[in-house]
Design a protein around this motif. Sequence first.
Motif, short mmCIF file in Angstrom:
data_model
loop_
_atom_site.label_atom_id
_atom_site.label_comp_id
_atom_site.label_asym_id
_atom_site.label_seq_id
_atom_site.Cartn_x
_atom_site.Cartn_y
_atom_site.Cartn_z
N THR A 1 1.02 -1.04 -0.31
CA THR A 1 -0.01 -0.03 -0.25
C THR A 1 1.14 1.23 -0.32
O THR A 1 0.43 2.50 0.17
N PHE A 2 2.29 1.20 0.33
CA PHE A 2 3.25 1.93 0.55
C PHE A 2 4.59 1.46 -0.05
O PHE A 2 5.12 0.46 0.24
N GLY A 3 5.27 3.40 -1.01
CA GLY A 3 6.40 2.78 -1.32
C GLY A 3 7.46 2.74 -0.99
O GLY A 3 8.20 3.39 -0.37
N LEU A 4 8.49 1.79 -0.49
CA LEU A 4 9.35 2.24 1.22
C LEU A 4 10.50 2.23 -0.36
O LEU A 4 11.34 3.05 0.90
N GLY A 5 10.28 2.43 -1.08
CA GLY A 5 12.02 2.84 -1.51
C GLY A 5 12.73 2.15 -1.90
O GLY A 5 12.83 1.09 -1.96
N THR A 6 14.09 1.93 -1.44
CA THR A 6 15.37 1.64 -1.76
C THR A 6 16.28 0.88 -0.64
O THR A 6 16.56 0.73 -0.94
N SER A 7 15.18 1.83 0.64
CA SER A 7 15.05 1.37 2.27
C SER A 7 14.99 -0.01 2.75
O SER A 7 13.24 0.85 2.84
N CYS A 8 14.67 -0.48 3.72
CA CYS A 8 13.70 -1.38 4.37
C CYS A 8 14.52 -1.68 5.61
O CYS A 8 15.27 -2.53 5.38
N ASP A 9 14.06 -1.35 6.77
CA ASP A 9 14.37 -1.81 8.05
C ASP A 9 13.72 -2.00 8.83
O ASP A 9 12.18 -1.22 9.31
N LEU A 10 13.38 -2.76 9.65
CA LEU A 10 11.12 -3.68 9.65
C LEU A 10 11.95 -4.57 11.53
O LEU A 10 13.01 -4.58 12.01
N TYR B 1 6.71 -1.96 13.02
CA TYR B 1 7.70 -1.31 12.06
C TYR B 1 8.36 -1.00 11.81
O TYR B 1 8.90 -1.93 11.39
N VAL B 2 8.05 -0.17 10.55
CA VAL B 2 9.07 -0.13 9.13
C VAL B 2 9.47 1.04 9.16
O VAL B 2 8.70 2.07 8.78
N VAL B 3 10.89 1.04 8.51
CA VAL B 3 11.25 2.53 8.28
C VAL B 3 11.74 2.46 6.85
O VAL B 3 13.01 1.46 6.13
N GLY B 4 12.26 2.92 6.01
CA GLY B 4 12.32 3.11 4.40
C GLY B 4 12.43 4.66 3.76
O GLY B 4 11.96 5.66 4.43
N ASN B 5 13.44 4.64 3.24
CA ASN B 5 12.91 5.87 1.98
C ASN B 5 12.02 5.89 1.36
O ASN B 5 11.86 5.88 0.27
N THR B 6 10.75 6.39 1.42
CA THR B 6 9.57 6.49 0.77
C THR B 6 9.45 6.66 0.15
O THR B 6 10.07 8.70 -0.25
N ALA B 7 8.31 7.03 -1.13
CA ALA B 7 7.91 8.16 -2.26
C ALA B 7 7.13 8.52 -1.93
O ALA B 7 7.47 10.07 -2.14
N VAL B 8 6.69 9.06 -0.73
CA VAL B 8 5.65 9.86 -0.11
C VAL B 8 6.71 10.69 0.68
O VAL B 8 7.22 10.38 2.21
#
Length: 190
Positions: free
Chosen positions: A32-41, A52-59
């Motif tokens: 439902t959302f774009g995390l971009g090229t990074s992800c930490d869960l 909880y998820v950390v990402g360099n999102t497109a939003v």
Amino acid sequence: ACALPLSSKGGQSYTILRSSDAGTHWQNVGNTFGLGTSCDLAVNPANSSDIYVVGNTAVQPTASNAASYMLWHSSDGGNTWTAILPSITPPTVQLASPWQVQQISVVGGNLYGLQWFSVPSGVLQPRTMQAQMRLVMSMDEGHTWKVIDSHFASANQSVHSYAIDPSNTQTFYELIDSMYLPYHPGMQPM
């Protein structure tokens, strides 16, 4: 799991996959959302539906001082997600940086992670003002974060890894060392 789907198209983005049968079948719960090229869960060990998820999102965040890194939270195992735009208090005025926590974990109901703090570019900085990684904590589900190991900053020590005793959340372990890069006096490039 953080997963990067294979695609012949450009612009790949991480997603979150969930398995409830030891990895035999997987369900995409992060599409439902774009995390971009990074992800930490991080999954709360006391409640596996609390994620909880950390990402360099497109939003793009709306705050003028925010980076493109965002924190996403799900309290129902990934079925629905809420975006959180975290704020962080730097250890000193000179070491200000936008929120970009890495190695996120949930221990004892609090969130922990590592955050880079960098000095302003083009400013002459003494040795103790180099960019440093600090252990940070949030006690309000990721909305506000504070540094909890500031005493290492004056010795120019940076954190590389950490662990928190789950049976006694007052006990922290940190792997610290001096900076990866040697110090060069003068202008510090960013």
